[in-house]
Design a protein around this motif. Structure first.
Motif, PDB file in Angstrom:
ATOM      1  N   SER A 187      27.201   3.305  10.253  1.00 45.29           N
ATOM      2  CA  SER A 187      28.405   2.842  10.925  1.00 45.29           C
ATOM      3  C   SER A 187      29.638   3.579  10.393  1.00 45.29           C
ATOM      4  CB  SER A 187      28.580   1.338  10.723  1.00 45.29           C
ATOM      5  OG  SER A 187      29.748   0.872  11.352  1.00 45.29           O
ATOM      6  N   VAL A 188      30.558   3.877  11.283  1.00 43.80           N
ATOM      7  CA  VAL A 188      31.791   4.551  10.891  1.00 43.80           C
ATOM      8  C   VAL A 188      32.954   3.916  11.635  1.00 43.80           C
ATOM      9  CG1 VAL A 188      31.533   6.326  12.680  1.00 43.80           C
ATOM     10  CG2 VAL A 188      32.956   6.789  10.667  1.00 43.80           C
ATOM     11  N   ASP A 189      34.062   3.736  10.931  1.00 45.54           N
ATOM     12  CA  ASP A 189      35.272   3.197  11.542  1.00 45.54           C
ATOM     13  C   ASP A 189      36.183   4.352  11.941  1.00 45.54           C
ATOM     14  OD1 ASP A 189      34.558   0.508  11.188  1.00 45.54           O
ATOM     15  OD2 ASP A 189      35.273   0.536   9.110  1.00 45.54           O
ATOM     16  N   VAL A 190      36.577   4.361  13.193  1.00 47.34           N
ATOM     17  CA  VAL A 190      37.448   5.420  13.703  1.00 47.34           C
ATOM     18  C   VAL A 190      38.799   4.818  14.051  1.00 47.34           C
ATOM     19  CG1 VAL A 190      37.815   7.077  15.562  1.00 47.34           C
ATOM     20  CG2 VAL A 190      35.540   6.800  14.572  1.00 47.34           C
ATOM     21  N   ASP A 191      39.847   5.327  13.419  1.00 48.06           N
ATOM     22  CA  ASP A 191      41.211   4.861  13.676  1.00 48.06           C
ATOM     23  C   ASP A 191      41.964   5.970  14.405  1.00 48.06           C
ATOM     24  OD1 ASP A 191      43.703   3.775  13.744  1.00 48.06           O
ATOM     25  OD2 ASP A 191      44.001   3.693  11.572  1.00 48.06           O
ATOM     26  N   ALA A 194      36.236  11.285  13.978  1.00 45.32           N
ATOM     27  CA  ALA A 194      37.442  10.725  14.596  1.00 45.32           C
ATOM     28  C   ALA A 194      38.088  11.741  15.526  1.00 45.32           C
ATOM     29  CB  ALA A 194      38.425  10.288  13.511  1.00 45.32           C
ATOM     30  N   GLN A 202      33.891  11.564   8.468  1.00 46.30           N
ATOM     31  CA  GLN A 202      34.567  10.531   9.252  1.00 46.30           C
ATOM     32  C   GLN A 202      35.770  11.120   9.986  1.00 46.30           C
ATOM     33  OE1 GLN A 202      35.483   6.978   7.066  1.00 46.30           O
ATOM     34  NE2 GLN A 202      36.835   6.165   8.632  1.00 46.30           N
ATOM     35  N   TYR A 213      28.332  10.500  13.209  1.00 52.82           N
ATOM     36  CA  TYR A 213      28.493  10.364  11.761  1.00 52.82           C
ATOM     37  C   TYR A 213      27.140  10.466  11.059  1.00 52.82           C
ATOM     38  CZ  TYR A 213      30.008   8.401   7.291  1.00 52.82           C
ATOM     39  OH  TYR A 213      30.264   8.202   5.963  1.00 52.82           O
ATOM     40  N   ASP A 265      28.949   6.481  15.792  1.00 53.72           N
ATOM     41  CA  ASP A 265      27.960   6.224  14.743  1.00 53.72           C
ATOM     42  C   ASP A 265      26.873   7.299  14.732  1.00 53.72           C
ATOM     43  OD1 ASP A 265      29.384   3.992  14.090  1.00 53.72           O
ATOM     44  OD2 ASP A 265      27.955   2.550  14.907  1.00 53.72           O
ATOM     45  N   ASP A 314      45.549   7.093  13.251  1.00 55.57           N
ATOM     46  CA  ASP A 314      45.740   7.808  11.982  1.00 55.57           C
ATOM     47  C   ASP A 314      45.841   9.308  12.270  1.00 55.57           C
ATOM     48  OD1 ASP A 314      45.757   8.837   9.445  1.00 55.57           O
ATOM     49  OD2 ASP A 314      44.028   7.697   8.720  1.00 55.57           O
ATOM     50  N   HIS A 360      34.194  11.021   3.806  1.00 56.96           N
ATOM     51  CA  HIS A 360      35.529  10.924   4.403  1.00 56.96           C
ATOM     52  C   HIS A 360      35.784  12.110   5.335  1.00 56.96           C
ATOM     53  CE1 HIS A 360      36.847   7.343   2.430  1.00 56.96           C
ATOM     54  NE2 HIS A 360      36.775   7.851   1.215  1.00 56.96           N
TER      55      HIS A 360
END
Length: 247
Positions: free
Chosen positions: A29-33, A203, A199, A123, A120, A36, A196
């Motif tokens: 799982s990866v969080d994409v903002d 993103a 990620q 990543y 996901d 940012d 990072h």
């Protein structure tokens, strides 16, 4: 319309992989903002340095990065390494016939890969390359078994070896069930730093797949607010029109 069809056709080599290739795969799982801009700028840097030599973004123009806070001078100085203009698309110089001869198939365009595969999956793909002497490139991938792409960012992550479920050294057999990956040769980044970086790259690919997503979401809130107000006005207007109607 023709450009959209071309992008989808270019993405087929990644989308149409062997049946069951990802069966049982646990995606990371990866969080994409997408708000940012600093992370998106770093992702753009990684893409042009490690991916753009083979993978194009035919639906993306360089001046899109002005939305991320970059000036035209910064884009020309840091993201364009050829004679292309800032208003041109992010194409590659590699000829399709050369790519087919070297890799077996032309590398797909990545304009909509994030929408086709998901963040996901991307990543997981970027973080699960491992050594495999049975492959022409010397590496394999958990998310995309028997992938033709070499691990172009191995210097950042380092080299990983696959540990089979039964324990003991990996025998480089494609039919061995893999338990986990071990880092056997460190890269220039620590594992946390590389995650990072991956990620940020994911993103960026999510952003270019739908750069108007945030604007669409903001507009959607105004549309919902308008519809809510319209409902209230319509309700009282209906009551006013029908108040003298006898049943």
């Amino acid at each position: 319309m023709r450009k959209i069809l071309l992008i989808l056709l270019c993405a087929l080599p990644l989308i149409a992989q062997p049946a069951g290739a990802e069966e049982g795969l646990h995606l990371r799982s990866v969080d994409v903002d997408m708000t940012d801009n600093a992370a998106l700028q770093r992702g753009a840097k990684y893409f042009v340095n490690y991916c753009l030599s083979c993978h194009s973004l035919s639906a993306v123009r360089y001046n899109l990065f002005e939305r991320l806070g970059l000036t035209p001078e910064q884009i020309r100085g840091n993201l364009i390494f050829t004679d292309r203009k800032i208003g041109e698309t992010m194409a590659v110089a590699m000829r399709p016939e050369d790519a087919k001869r070297w890799f077996g198939a032309p590398p797909p365009d990545l304009s909509v890969i994030a929408r086709a595969r998901g963040a996901d999956w991307l990543y997981t793909y970027l973080t699960t390359f491992y050594l495999d002497d049975t492959r022409p490139t010397g590496v394999n991938n958990l998310a995309f078994p028997k992938v033709g792409m070499p691990d172009v960012i191995w210097q950042l992550q380092g080299l990983q070896a696959a540990i089979p479920l039964s324990g003991g050294p990996h025998q480089n057999s494609s039919d061995v069930s893999i338990d986990h990956l071990n880092l056997v040769q460190p890269g220039t980044m620590t594992p946390v730093e590389y995650e990072h970086a991956a990620q940020d790259l994911v993103a960026f690919l999510v952003y270019v797949g739908e750069p108007s997503k945030l604007e669409r979401q903001r507009l959607g809130l105004w549309v919902l607010a308008f519809l809510a107000l319209l409902f209230v006005v319509s309700y009282f207007l209906k009551k006013e029109y029908w108040k003298d109607v006898r049943h």
